[in-house]
Motif scaffolding. Structure first.
Motif, PDB file in Angstrom:
ATOM      1  N   ILE A  69       4.633   2.845  -9.371  1.00  0.00           N
ATOM      2  CA  ILE A  69       4.355   3.394 -10.150  1.00  0.00           C
ATOM      3  C   ILE A  69       4.407   3.870 -11.459  1.00  0.00           C
ATOM      4  CG2 ILE A  69       2.681   5.923 -10.376  1.00  0.00           C
ATOM      5  CD1 ILE A  69       3.073   5.689  -7.216  1.00  0.00           C
ATOM      6  N   PRO A 118      -3.424  11.900  -3.904  1.00  0.00           N
ATOM      7  CA  PRO A 118      -3.210  11.794  -5.340  1.00  0.00           C
ATOM      8  C   PRO A 118      -2.564  13.195  -5.560  1.00  0.00           C
ATOM      9  CG  PRO A 118      -5.112  11.681  -5.885  1.00  0.00           C
ATOM     10  CD  PRO A 118      -4.965  11.966  -4.482  1.00  0.00           C
ATOM     11  N   ASN A 129       2.658   0.672 -12.764  1.00  0.00           N
ATOM     12  CA  ASN A 129       1.547   0.945 -13.183  1.00  0.00           C
ATOM     13  C   ASN A 129       0.571   0.911 -12.019  1.00  0.00           C
ATOM     14  OD1 ASN A 129       1.658   2.480 -15.790  1.00  0.00           O
ATOM     15  ND2 ASN A 129       1.410   0.972 -16.601  1.00  0.00           N
ATOM     16  N   GLN A 130       1.151   1.092 -11.039  1.00  0.00           N
ATOM     17  CA  GLN A 130       0.218   0.898  -9.786  1.00  0.00           C
ATOM     18  C   GLN A 130      -0.237   2.067  -9.168  1.00  0.00           C
ATOM     19  OE1 GLN A 130       2.661  -1.845  -7.241  1.00  0.00           O
ATOM     20  NE2 GLN A 130       2.427  -3.742  -8.500  1.00  0.00           N
ATOM     21  N   TRP A 131      -1.034   2.422 -10.416  1.00  0.00           N
ATOM     22  CA  TRP A 131      -1.098   4.167  -9.398  1.00  0.00           C
ATOM     23  C   TRP A 131      -1.970   4.192  -8.170  1.00  0.00           C
ATOM     24  CZ3 TRP A 131       1.368   8.024 -12.492  1.00  0.00           C
ATOM     25  CH2 TRP A 131       1.666   6.685 -13.751  1.00  0.00           C
ATOM     26  N   TYR A 132      -2.666   2.606  -7.739  1.00  0.00           N
ATOM     27  CA  TYR A 132      -3.355   3.390  -6.650  1.00  0.00           C
ATOM     28  C   TYR A 132      -2.665   3.250  -5.045  1.00  0.00           C
ATOM     29  CZ  TYR A 132      -2.180  -1.448  -5.872  1.00  0.00           C
ATOM     30  OH  TYR A 132      -0.474  -2.380  -4.997  1.00  0.00           O
ATOM     31  N   ARG A 133      -1.322   3.394  -5.502  1.00  0.00           N
ATOM     32  CA  ARG A 133      -0.339   3.434  -4.630  1.00  0.00           C
ATOM     33  C   ARG A 133      -0.535   4.998  -3.501  1.00  0.00           C
ATOM     34  NH1 ARG A 133       3.154   0.160  -2.724  1.00  0.00           N
ATOM     35  NH2 ARG A 133       4.091  -1.500  -4.391  1.00  0.00           N
ATOM     36  N   LEU A 174       0.653  -1.242  -0.281  1.00  0.00           N
ATOM     37  CA  LEU A 174      -0.060  -0.417  -0.104  1.00  0.00           C
ATOM     38  C   LEU A 174       0.983   1.456  -0.376  1.00  0.00           C
ATOM     39  CD1 LEU A 174      -2.677  -0.720   2.431  1.00  0.00           C
ATOM     40  CD2 LEU A 174      -2.958  -1.151   0.100  1.00  0.00           C
ATOM     41  N   ILE A 188      -3.382   6.543  -3.440  1.00  0.00           N
ATOM     42  CA  ILE A 188      -4.673   6.915  -2.390  1.00  0.00           C
ATOM     43  C   ILE A 188      -4.206   5.872  -1.776  1.00  0.00           C
ATOM     44  CG2 ILE A 188      -7.504   6.189  -2.073  1.00  0.00           C
ATOM     45  CD1 ILE A 188      -6.538   8.140  -4.106  1.00  0.00           C
ATOM     46  N   THR A 189      -3.600   4.886  -1.549  1.00  0.00           N
ATOM     47  CA  THR A 189      -3.374   3.765  -0.595  1.00  0.00           C
ATOM     48  C   THR A 189      -2.939   3.893   0.437  1.00  0.00           C
ATOM     49  OG1 THR A 189      -2.590   2.062  -1.921  1.00  0.00           O
ATOM     50  CG2 THR A 189      -4.325   1.624  -1.926  1.00  0.00           C
TER      51      THR A 189
END
Length: 212
Positions: free
Chosen positions: A36, A97, A40-44, A29, A46-47
């Motif tokens: 990223i 973000p 492409n782990q763009w969720y990071r 997380l 937010i998490t």
């Protein structure tokens, strides 16, 4: 029924406490720019806001969030009616973000950089509150709430900008700065687009009255 503030606070505490004893949760997380850029782990973006370094880090963020979150959420309800809750959570989530964009651009290929915590989003909520009620009294830990928000705000921004430039203390001051800026920008945009309330005029009027 719980407020949005309480729901966010509870979820953040649950996930953060889980992460304290589980390194995999942190690794999955945490804000890690190369993950990223390359995976492409763009969720990071937010998490990272639901995990914290330790109990003190979590406690400080959630205490600050609770103190201002309830106030700002109710203010949003008064300004936007039922849309207030949606706009409040939108401000919080988008701040995560937004506050990290400069950090990402500076460290997108830095394999040694990691960041975590809800500080940027909390700063957005705090500064939204200060902008809406600039004469609100603020204190810091052992300092009682005696500093009006419109004085505390600029001092905080100046210090955050300075500390971000200096670096070296393992704190993402840039996220604090840009989170705070986003809180103000979000209030201005939403109020001018969705209401007849002008937050800029209101801010200046309250500050002027403070000295009257």
């Amino acid at each position: 029924m719980f407020s949005i503030t309480i729901v966010i606070l509870i979820l953040t505490c649950i996930i953060s406490f889980t992460a304290f004893s589980n390194q995999k949760v942190i690794n999955d997380l945490i804000f890690y720019p190369p993950a990223i850029t390359q995976r492409n782990q763009w969720y990071r973006f937010i998490t990272n806001g639901v995990i914290h370094a330790d109990i003190a880090h979590l406690a400080f963020n959630m205490f600050s969030f609770y103190m201002f979150g309830e106030f700002v959420e109710k203010y949003f309800m008064a300004l936007f009616d039922e849309r207030g809750k949606i706009l409040f959570i939108t401000m919080y989530i988008t701040a995560l973000p937004v506050c990290l964009i400069p950090t990402y651009l500076q460290n997108k290929d830095n394999y040694h950089y990691r960041s975590l915590g809800a500080s940027g989003a909390v700063s957005a909520v705090v500064f939204a509150g200060i902008f809406l009620d600039p004469t609100i009294k603020i204190g810091l830990l052992i300092i009682p709430p005696i500093i009006p928000g419109f004085i505390f705000g600029p001092l905080y921004l100046i210090l955050s900008a300075y500390m971000a430039k200096r670096g070296g203390d393992n704190i993402n001051h840039s996220a604090h700065f840009w989170g705070a800026v986003w809180g103000i920008v979000f209030v201005i945009i939403t109020c001018l687009l969705l209401t007849r309330f002008n937050p800029i005029t209101n801010f200046l009027f309250q500050v002027k009255n403070y000295f009257s």
